[in-house]
Design an enzyme around this catalytic site. Structure first.
Site, PDB file in Angstrom:
ATOM      1  N   SER A  87       3.916  -0.931   3.878  1.00 48.53           N
ATOM      2  CA  SER A  87       4.031  -2.301   4.374  1.00 48.53           C
ATOM      3  C   SER A  87       4.134  -3.265   3.195  1.00 48.53           C
ATOM      4  O   SER A  87       3.420  -3.104   2.209  1.00 48.53           O
ATOM      5  CB  SER A  87       2.803  -2.683   5.207  1.00 48.53           C
ATOM      6  OG  SER A  87       2.590  -1.734   6.211  1.00 48.53           O
ATOM      7  N   GLN A 126       0.831  -1.199   0.000  1.00 47.44           N
ATOM      8  CA  GLN A 126       0.000   0.000   0.000  1.00 47.44           C
ATOM      9  C   GLN A 126       0.868   1.252   0.000  1.00 47.44           C
ATOM     10  O   GLN A 126       1.629   1.473   0.935  1.00 47.44           O
ATOM     11  CB  GLN A 126      -0.909   0.007   1.229  1.00 47.44           C
ATOM     12  CG  GLN A 126      -1.897   1.165   1.213  1.00 47.44           C
ATOM     13  CD  GLN A 126      -2.565   1.366   2.549  1.00 47.44           C
ATOM     14  OE1 GLN A 126      -2.026   1.032   3.579  1.00 47.44           O
ATOM     15  NE2 GLN A 126      -3.751   1.935   2.522  1.00 47.44           N
ATOM     16  N   GLY A 127       0.754   2.057  -1.030  1.00 47.24           N
ATOM     17  CA  GLY A 127       1.498   3.313  -1.086  1.00 47.24           C
ATOM     18  C   GLY A 127       0.550   4.494  -1.013  1.00 47.24           C
ATOM     19  O   GLY A 127       0.272   5.143  -2.020  1.00 47.24           O
ATOM     20  N   GLU A 155     -11.418  -1.672   6.052  1.00 47.08           N
ATOM     21  CA  GLU A 155     -10.709  -1.861   7.315  1.00 47.08           C
ATOM     22  C   GLU A 155     -11.680  -1.940   8.480  1.00 47.08           C
ATOM     23  O   GLU A 155     -11.322  -2.360   9.564  1.00 47.08           O
ATOM     24  CB  GLU A 155      -9.748  -0.693   7.556  1.00 47.08           C
ATOM     25  CG  GLU A 155      -8.523  -0.797   6.685  1.00 47.08           C
ATOM     26  CD  GLU A 155      -7.462   0.235   7.014  1.00 47.08           C
ATOM     27  OE1 GLU A 155      -7.757   1.188   7.740  1.00 47.08           O
ATOM     28  OE2 GLU A 155      -6.350   0.064   6.519  1.00 47.08           O
ATOM     29  N   SER A 205       0.439   6.728   2.256  1.00 47.00           N
ATOM     30  CA  SER A 205       1.074   7.782   3.061  1.00 47.00           C
ATOM     31  C   SER A 205       2.342   8.302   2.403  1.00 47.00           C
ATOM     32  O   SER A 205       3.006   7.597   1.640  1.00 47.00           O
ATOM     33  CB  SER A 205       1.442   7.242   4.443  1.00 47.00           C
ATOM     34  OG  SER A 205       0.342   6.625   5.045  1.00 47.00           O
TER      35      SER A 205
HETATM   36  C1  LIG Z   1       3.059  -0.290  11.331  1.00 52.82           C
HETATM   37  C2  LIG Z   1       2.580   0.708  10.341  1.00 52.82           C
HETATM   38  C3  LIG Z   1       2.251   0.306   9.073  1.00 52.82           C
HETATM   39  C4  LIG Z   1       1.826   1.228   8.118  1.00 52.82           C
HETATM   40  N1  LIG Z   1       1.563   0.768   6.863  1.00 52.82           N
HETATM   41  C5  LIG Z   1       1.251   1.662   5.900  1.00 52.82           C
HETATM   42  C6  LIG Z   1       1.084   1.234   4.561  1.00 52.82           C
HETATM   43  O1  LIG Z   1       1.212   0.057   4.249  1.00 52.82           O
HETATM   44  N2  LIG Z   1       0.790   2.149   3.622  1.00 52.82           N
HETATM   45  C7  LIG Z   1       0.621   3.463   3.930  1.00 52.82           C
HETATM   46  O2  LIG Z   1       0.316   4.227   3.043  1.00 52.82           O
HETATM   47  N3  LIG Z   1       0.786   3.916   5.203  1.00 52.82           N
HETATM   48  C8  LIG Z   1       1.109   3.048   6.185  1.00 52.82           C
HETATM   49  N4  LIG Z   1       1.317   3.496   7.477  1.00 52.82           N
HETATM   50  C9  LIG Z   1       1.243   4.930   7.744  1.00 52.82           C
HETATM   51  C10 LIG Z   1       0.101   5.334   8.621  1.00 52.82           C
HETATM   52  O3  LIG Z   1      -1.090   5.328   7.890  1.00 52.82           O
HETATM   53  C11 LIG Z   1       0.434   6.720   9.201  1.00 52.82           C
HETATM   54  O4  LIG Z   1       1.556   6.583  10.039  1.00 52.82           O
HETATM   55  C12 LIG Z   1      -0.718   7.294   9.978  1.00 52.82           C
HETATM   56  O5  LIG Z   1      -1.798   7.605   9.136  1.00 52.82           O
HETATM   57  C13 LIG Z   1      -0.325   8.563  10.752  1.00 52.82           C
HETATM   58  O6  LIG Z   1       0.313   9.486   9.936  1.00 52.82           O
HETATM   59  P1  LIG Z   1       1.732  10.101  10.374  1.00 52.82           P
HETATM   60  O7  LIG Z   1       2.600   8.981  10.754  1.00 52.82           O
HETATM   61  O8  LIG Z   1       2.168  11.034   9.323  1.00 52.82           O
HETATM   62  O9  LIG Z   1       1.447  10.911  11.682  1.00 52.82           O
HETATM   63  P2  LIG Z   1       0.912  12.412  11.765  1.00 52.82           P
HETATM   64  O10 LIG Z   1      -0.307  12.535  10.931  1.00 52.82           O
HETATM   65  O11 LIG Z   1       2.021  13.351  11.556  1.00 52.82           O
HETATM   66  O12 LIG Z   1       0.471  12.458  13.284  1.00 52.82           O
HETATM   67  C14 LIG Z   1       1.381  12.724  14.367  1.00 52.82           C
HETATM   68  C15 LIG Z   1       0.550  12.920  15.625  1.00 52.82           C
HETATM   69  O13 LIG Z   1      -0.344  14.030  15.435  1.00 52.82           O
HETATM   70  C16 LIG Z   1      -1.687  13.641  15.637  1.00 52.82           C
HETATM   71  N5  LIG Z   1      -2.567  14.343  14.694  1.00 52.82           N
HETATM   72  C17 LIG Z   1      -2.422  14.519  13.373  1.00 52.82           C
HETATM   73  N6  LIG Z   1      -3.483  15.135  12.845  1.00 52.82           N
HETATM   74  C18 LIG Z   1      -4.341  15.373  13.857  1.00 52.82           C
HETATM   75  C19 LIG Z   1      -5.631  15.938  13.956  1.00 52.82           C
HETATM   76  N7  LIG Z   1      -6.290  16.422  12.909  1.00 52.82           N
HETATM   77  N8  LIG Z   1      -6.210  15.960  15.160  1.00 52.82           N
HETATM   78  C20 LIG Z   1      -5.577  15.463  16.255  1.00 52.82           C
HETATM   79  N9  LIG Z   1      -4.368  14.906  16.231  1.00 52.82           N
HETATM   80  C21 LIG Z   1      -3.759  14.856  15.041  1.00 52.82           C
HETATM   81  C22 LIG Z   1      -1.701  12.163  15.390  1.00 52.82           C
HETATM   82  O14 LIG Z   1      -2.752  11.514  16.083  1.00 52.82           O
HETATM   83  C23 LIG Z   1      -0.343  11.726  15.915  1.00 52.82           C
HETATM   84  O15 LIG Z   1      -0.408  11.507  17.303  1.00 52.82           O
HETATM   85  C24 LIG Z   1       1.734   2.590   8.446  1.00 52.82           C
HETATM   86  C25 LIG Z   1       2.057   3.011   9.732  1.00 52.82           C
HETATM   87  C26 LIG Z   1       2.493   2.091  10.680  1.00 52.82           C
HETATM   88  C27 LIG Z   1       2.847   2.574  12.045  1.00 52.82           C
END
Ligand SMILES: Cc1cc2nc3c(=O)[nH]c(=O)nc-3n(C[C@H](O)[C@H](O)[C@H](O)COP(=O)(O)OP(=O)(O)OC[C@H]3O[C@@H](n4cnc5c(N)ncnc54)[C@H](O)[C@@H]3O)c2cc1C
Lengths: 311, 376
Positions: free
Chosen positions: B163, B128-129, B246, B131
């Site tokens: 992932s 999945q691409g 999901e 993020s």
């Molecule tokens: C194990 C794992 C597997 C993953 N696999 C994939 C994958 O296969 N493909 C893919 O595309 N992505 C994948 N992801 C990415 C995942 O979808 C993102 O990490 C997730 O959506 C959060 O985005 P971020 O990491 O940029 O955090 P951010 O969005 O930067 O968030 C950082 C912090 O700010 C908070 N925050 C952000 N916006 C708000 C808001 N509006 N209100 C309140 N709080 C907020 C969040 O809750 C968090 O605590 C994976 C992540 C993990 C950990």
């Protein structure tokens, strides 16, 4: 699997909800429990549900509505009784805090060996002029008469688990009502030119309230199903777990709603404190959070022995 | 209202149990977590076995080779396979639970016949691409650019946390096709063949020390237009279709797994405080399980219940508590990874549960706004 309300159960829920809204608006609820109230509920069949062929799941649905409306009184102890009945959990030592002593005919004392019934007129106690919950008056009783045997150990167990489930249901109804109160207020109260519900700090509190309700309700109705159909699960684990979640939902949602209401939440006028206080009262009925957590833990087959010291 | 499964579901359960007992005995040992090629062949081999026995694609329509099983039966399947410690869906996750259902809902006939059967048989692995480094929770702000050039999109950008990126044959790729439109209106959903020139996959090390996901660098990758799912610039709607899968039974395995972990932990618990906490966590997991059953019953009646939006939040928060408790129970035994019971690895792995697939904060926003109707 069929784990949702049937059409009949939806009708049962809506019927009792409409009755309570009509007869007992909050203004009336605030006047407290009395015989008139008991009679309305009794003639609606609230206390005789089991005798009338309804199951524990149906009873839980009705008691959830009683909790939503915050109907005061010894409603759970009166379940299955012909007269207003109060209750206590054990007989070991006083002083005893007896609720609603002026309105009950009998007091049931629940012990592991069985239930004893005491004629309320034989009980002398001192009315407390400042009970925690203004709608749950309490008498301090130094000594209790022995009373008469009322049921054996199996009746006692049935009362313990059944009482636990419908108390849990009552608490779920309260927790749901608190969620509605908080969400409505958060949507309409404005500060900084915005509804406070648009602030995440408030929105997230409300979201957690809703989740607590839904999880506790599912657990409670599952436990009720298991009482109705004992082969479908573990009674001790499901009832204890459900009441634990319901106690927590009641108390945590009471605190959460107080916070959402801000200074108004600390006033007598807003209903939130009445719910929170009742939740604290009900945590002492049929198992407190801590007691129930231990009970759930004890259902694990291979629990490590807590007698042995630390390594 | 009752908790019993139908006789037909119980029959399904006992047949499945028998099959699992026989089949699991034939499995080779699980590969090392960083040996991605071995993991791919282990997981896809398991998928082939499921397919051979008629257990592949339980939630998929019959027309596409699935079993079209009721949600209740899917629950039984997940309960039994997890309890029996059968291999997890693993590298097949994105194909079976994301990309496949999306293609079923939105794909062309050619896309369906090219991919669906192969996913079901474990012949095609997806990643999945979605993020990007700058687009996580705010996914719609993604920047990976796709410019139309004849019958190709030329794609340049970077994807993060992908992932199974190391072993994917295809990727679900979200790209920006109209940079001038409002952010939700300029996105397109593409199937990315991972062997195209210009794609670089760099494994990302996780807190567990393993490489569960990867970064994806895309440099003028020429993706054929027929790889587009849905219309150009309609990708945000398609994405919501993808993500809605999901919500179904996606966390059931996790939940059953946590209940099993509780049972593994119980014999080690000595301290009365820990014991009480174990009871607490157990009650929460049981409650979430009951809510799952409620959701499943409602799904069978065609209703998406409130609880459907709550399972992920409730489960992941409780699982964090269980993880903390297990560390305290282990005390100094927790200082080494790889001890008995996998408690420490599980503690590390489950740190991601409140982040991936919508953080707990985002879940609360959604609940507050969509379910409770609070203002944005
Ligand atoms: C194990 C794992 C597997 C993953 N696999 C994939 C994958 O296969 N493909 C893919 O595309 N992505 C994948 N992801 C990415 C995942 O979808 C993102 O990490 C997730 O959506 C959060 O985005 P971020 O990491 O940029 O955090 P951010 O969005 O930067 O968030 C950082 C912090 O700010 C908070 N925050 C952000 N916006 C708000 C808001 N509006 N209100 C309140 N709080 C907020 C969040 O809750 C968090 O605590 C994976 C992540 C993990 C950990």
């Amino acid at each position: 699997m069929n784990f949702d309300l049937s059409d009949d159960q939806v009708a049962l829920r809506d019927g009792i909800r409409a009755l309570l809204e009509g007869k007992f608006p909050m203004k009336r609820v605030r006047e407290g429990f009395n015989l008139d109230m008991w009679e309305v509920l009794a003639s609606a069949g609230v206390f005789s549900l089991r005798a009338d062929g309804f199951g524990w799941a149906d009873s839980a649905i009705v008691y959830e509505e009683l909790g939503r409306a915050l109907i005061p009184g010894p409603l759970v102890w009166s379940f299955g009784c012909a007269v207003p009945t109060g209750g206590l959990l054990r007989m070991d030592s006083g002083p005893y805090f007896v609720e609603h002593l002026d309105e009950i005919d009998e007091l049931h004392v629940l012990g592991q060996e069985g239930i004893r019934s005491i004629d309320a007129k034989q009980i002398s106690g001192k009315a407390n002029d400042w009970p925690l919950d203004p709608l749950t008056p309490v008498w301090r009783v130094e000594e209790l008469p022995a009373g008469d045997p009322f049921g054996e150990a199996d009746a006692s167990a049935e009362l313990w688990y059944g009482g636990g489930v419908i108390t849990a249901a009552y608490l779920v109804g309260m927790a749901d009502a608190l969620t509605t109160l908080a969400v409505d207020y958060a949507g309409q109260r404005k500060q900084f030119d915005r509804p406070i519900g648009s602030f995440q700090a408030i929105k997230h509190i409300c979201a957690d309230m809703a989740v607590r309700v839904e999880v506790a309700r599912a657990a409670t109705q599952a436990a009720a199903c298991i009482l109705d159909d004992p082969g479908s699960g573990n009674r001790e684990r499901s009832v204890s777990g459900a009441k634990l979640l319901a106690n927590e939902a009641g108390i945590a949602n009471g605190r959460a709603a107080t916070q959402v209401f801000g200074g108004m939440g600390f006033t007598w006028e807003v209903d939130v404190h009445l719910y929170l206080k009742r939740a604290w009262v009900l945590d002492t009925h049929f198992g407190s959070i801590d007691h129930l957590a231990d009970a759930v833990a004890s259902t694990h087959v291979d629990l490590g022995s807590s007698a042995s010291g630390n390594h | 209202m009752d908790l019993r499964y139908s006789a037909a579901d119980e029959l399904f359960r006992s047949e499945l149990r028998e099959w699992l007992a026989a089949e699991l005995a034939l499995l080779p040992p699980a590969p090392h977590r960083d040996d991605w090629l071995a993991r791919r062949s282990y997981d896809t081999d398991w998928q082939r076995r499921l397919f051979g026995a008629g257990y592949a694609g339980l939630s998929w329509p019959k027309a596409y080779g699935g079993q079209e099983a009721s949600p209740g039966r899917q629950l039984v399947f997940l309960e039994e396979t997890t309890r029996a410690r059968a291999p997890y869906v693993g590298v097949n996750f994105v194909g079976l639970l994301h990309a496949g259902p999306t293609i079923i809902a939105e794909g062309t006939d050619a896309q369906k016949s090219q991919h669906l059967a192969r996913i079901l048989r474990g012949e095609e692995v997806w990643c999945q691409g979605f993020s990007e480094p700058e687009a996580g929770s705010d996914l719609a702000s993604l920047r990976t650019r796709a410019v139309r050039d004849g019958d190709h999109y030329v794609v340049t950008g970077q994807k993060m946390w992908c992932s199974f990126g190391q072993v994917g044959d295809y990727g679900e790729l979200l790209v920006r096709t109209d940079p001038d439109a409002p952010k939700h209106k300029g996105i397109t959903w593409l199937m990315l063949p991972m062997d195209l020139p210009g794609i670089e996959v760099r494994p990302l090390r996780t807190v567990s020390g393993s490489s569960e996901f990867a970064e994806l660098f895309l440099d003028e990758v020429r993706v054929p237009v027929e790889c587009r799912v849905g219309e150009e610039n309609d990708g945000w709607r398609v994405t919501n279709v993808t993500l809605s899968f999901e919500r179904g039974t996606a966390f059931v395995s996790e939940l059953v797994d946590a209940m099993r972990l509780v049972e593994d932990l119980a014999p080690l618990v000595r301290d009365p405080g820990h014991r009480r906490e174990l009871g607490h966590v157990t009650a929460e997991l049981d409650g979430i399980w009951a809510l799952t059953k409620r959701n499943v019953t409602q799904a069978e009646r065609g209703v998406t219940g409130r609880g459907t939006f709550m399972i992920k939040l409730a489960y992941s928060e409780t699982r964090q508590k269980l993880g903390e408790l297990s560390m305290r129970v282990l005390d100094r035994e927790a200082l080494v990874i790889g001890g008995p019971g996998n408690f420490v690895e599980e503690r590390l792995r489950t740190l991601a549960l409140t982040i991936a697939a919508g953080t707990s904060q985002i879940q609360r926003n959604i609940l507050g706004e969509r379910l409770l109707g609070l203002p944005r």
